[in-house]
Enzyme design. Structure first.
Site, mmCIF file in Angstrom:
data_model
loop_
_atom_site.group_PDB
_atom_site.id
_atom_site.type_symbol
_atom_site.label_atom_id
_atom_site.label_comp_id
_atom_site.label_asym_id
_atom_site.label_seq_id
_atom_site.Cartn_x
_atom_site.Cartn_y
_atom_site.Cartn_z
ATOM 1 N N ARG A 143 0.684 -1.407 -0.135
ATOM 2 C CA ARG A 143 -0.083 -0.031 -0.123
ATOM 3 C C ARG A 143 0.937 1.295 -0.102
ATOM 4 N NH1 ARG A 143 -5.281 -0.466 1.290
ATOM 5 N NH2 ARG A 143 -5.767 -2.504 1.456
ATOM 6 N N ILE A 144 0.435 2.317 -0.260
ATOM 7 C CA ILE A 144 0.924 3.507 -0.631
ATOM 8 C C ILE A 144 0.562 4.167 0.740
ATOM 9 C CG2 ILE A 144 1.302 5.697 -1.809
ATOM 10 C CD1 ILE A 144 1.124 4.191 -4.287
ATOM 11 N N LEU A 145 1.530 4.770 1.546
ATOM 12 C CA LEU A 145 1.206 5.527 2.640
ATOM 13 C C LEU A 145 1.069 7.032 2.334
ATOM 14 C CD1 LEU A 145 3.835 3.634 5.051
ATOM 15 C CD2 LEU A 145 1.154 3.455 5.206
ATOM 16 N N ASN B 261 11.794 0.883 2.725
ATOM 17 C CA ASN B 261 11.074 -0.076 1.996
ATOM 18 C C ASN B 261 11.808 -0.632 1.142
ATOM 19 O OD1 ASN B 261 8.628 -0.976 0.724
ATOM 20 N ND2 ASN B 261 9.066 0.305 -1.140
ATOM 21 N N HIS C 148 12.164 -2.587 -2.625
ATOM 22 C CA HIS C 148 11.419 -2.420 -3.894
ATOM 23 C C HIS C 148 12.001 -3.446 -4.727
ATOM 24 C CE1 HIS C 148 8.649 -1.114 -6.932
ATOM 25 N NE2 HIS C 148 9.611 -1.026 -7.701
HETATM 26 C C1 GAR Z 1 9.085 -8.651 -2.388
HETATM 27 O O1 GAR Z 1 9.613 -8.948 -3.764
HETATM 28 C C2 GAR Z 1 9.185 -7.064 -2.273
HETATM 29 O O2 GAR Z 1 10.227 -6.329 -2.953
HETATM 30 C C3 GAR Z 1 7.797 -6.543 -3.097
HETATM 31 O O3 GAR Z 1 6.965 -7.832 -2.619
HETATM 32 C C4 GAR Z 1 7.619 -8.875 -2.288
HETATM 33 C C5 GAR Z 1 6.996 -9.248 -0.891
HETATM 34 O O4 GAR Z 1 7.712 -10.634 -0.736
HETATM 35 N N1 GAR Z 1 7.582 -5.350 -2.757
HETATM 36 C C6 GAR Z 1 6.914 -4.519 -3.588
HETATM 37 O O5 GAR Z 1 6.748 -4.776 -4.710
HETATM 38 C C7 GAR Z 1 6.490 -3.152 -2.981
HETATM 39 N N2 GAR Z 1 6.269 -2.385 -3.965
HETATM 40 P P1 GAR Z 1 7.795 -11.090 0.833
HETATM 41 O O6 GAR Z 1 6.371 -11.014 1.361
HETATM 42 O O7 GAR Z 1 8.171 -12.647 0.588
HETATM 43 O O8 GAR Z 1 8.661 -10.363 1.466
#
Ligand code: GAR
Length: 204
Positions: A93-95, A109, A111
């Protein structure tokens, strides 16, 4: 030395949360995960927290009348737990600027792309579709924009001709599990210095 308290926000699987926890425990770092908060009640991350004996809770958007009260609930839970650093580990989510401004340089964060390329959802899919030969991941401070705050650490991986979304995402994930815990450690050691957009890492 007193432990630094961190709060981890998750939405799903929680492998990045697990990587942070494992580093803290393996290296006996003076860091305590004071609370894990999920925006989804059935996130596997909550099970991981349960198994690890870490306080955890689901704060679900549709239980609140608007985004502000939802974020207020998250903020209160974090403050109640004495959190100093908020770690977004797969929090989808975007805070709001309001929330972010209450935690200056205290939200990071992970990414799954080499920012500033491929912001937003499915960064790995965006990278594959674009045809880049190098992909990767970024840990950054969260500001009021989307995936736009100062960059703390990045790690690159090759993209192969045979790659599918899953093989590329898995290769990037391995790197996420290194740089997110490392960034948490650096922050907790007070070694990150932000000058304009550039994050300087002080030597130990
Ligand atoms: C991860 O790849 C993370 O970088 C991405 O969601 C996945 C969560 O995996 N986050 C985003 O895309 C944020 N924009 P996890 O729940 O196993 O840590």
């Amino acid at each position: 030395m007193t432990n630094k308290k961190i709060g981890v926000l998750v939405s799903g699987r929680g492998s990045n949360f697990q990587a942070v926890l494992d580093k803290i425990r393996n290296e006996k770092l003076p860091i305590e995960i004071a609370v894990v908060i999920s925006d989804s009640a059935d996130a596997y991350a909550l099970k991981r927290a349960e198994q690890a004996g870490i306080p955890h809770t689901a704060i679900v958007r549709h239980d609140y009348r608007d985004k502000a009260s939802f974020e207020e609930a998250i903020d209160s839970r974090l403050r109640e737990a004495g959190v100093e650093l908020v770690v977004l580990a797969g929090f989808m989510r975007i805070l709001s600027a309001d929330f972010v401004n209450r935690w200056p340089q205290a939200i990071i964060n992970i990414h799954p792309a080499l920012l500033p390329a491929f912001k937003g959802l499915d960064a790995q899919g965006q990278a594959l579709k674009y045809g880049v030969k190098i992909a990767g991941c970024t840990v950054h401070f969260v500001d009021a924009g989307m995936d736009s705050g100062p960059i703390i650490l990045q790690s690159a991986v090759p993209v192969y001709d045979e790659d599918t979304h899953d093989t590329l995402a898995a290769r990037i994930l391995v790197q996420e599990h290194t740089i997110l815990p490392e960034a948490v450690k650096l922050w907790c050691e007070g070694r990150l210095e932000v000058r304009d957009r550039r994050v300087k890492i002080r030597k130990e």
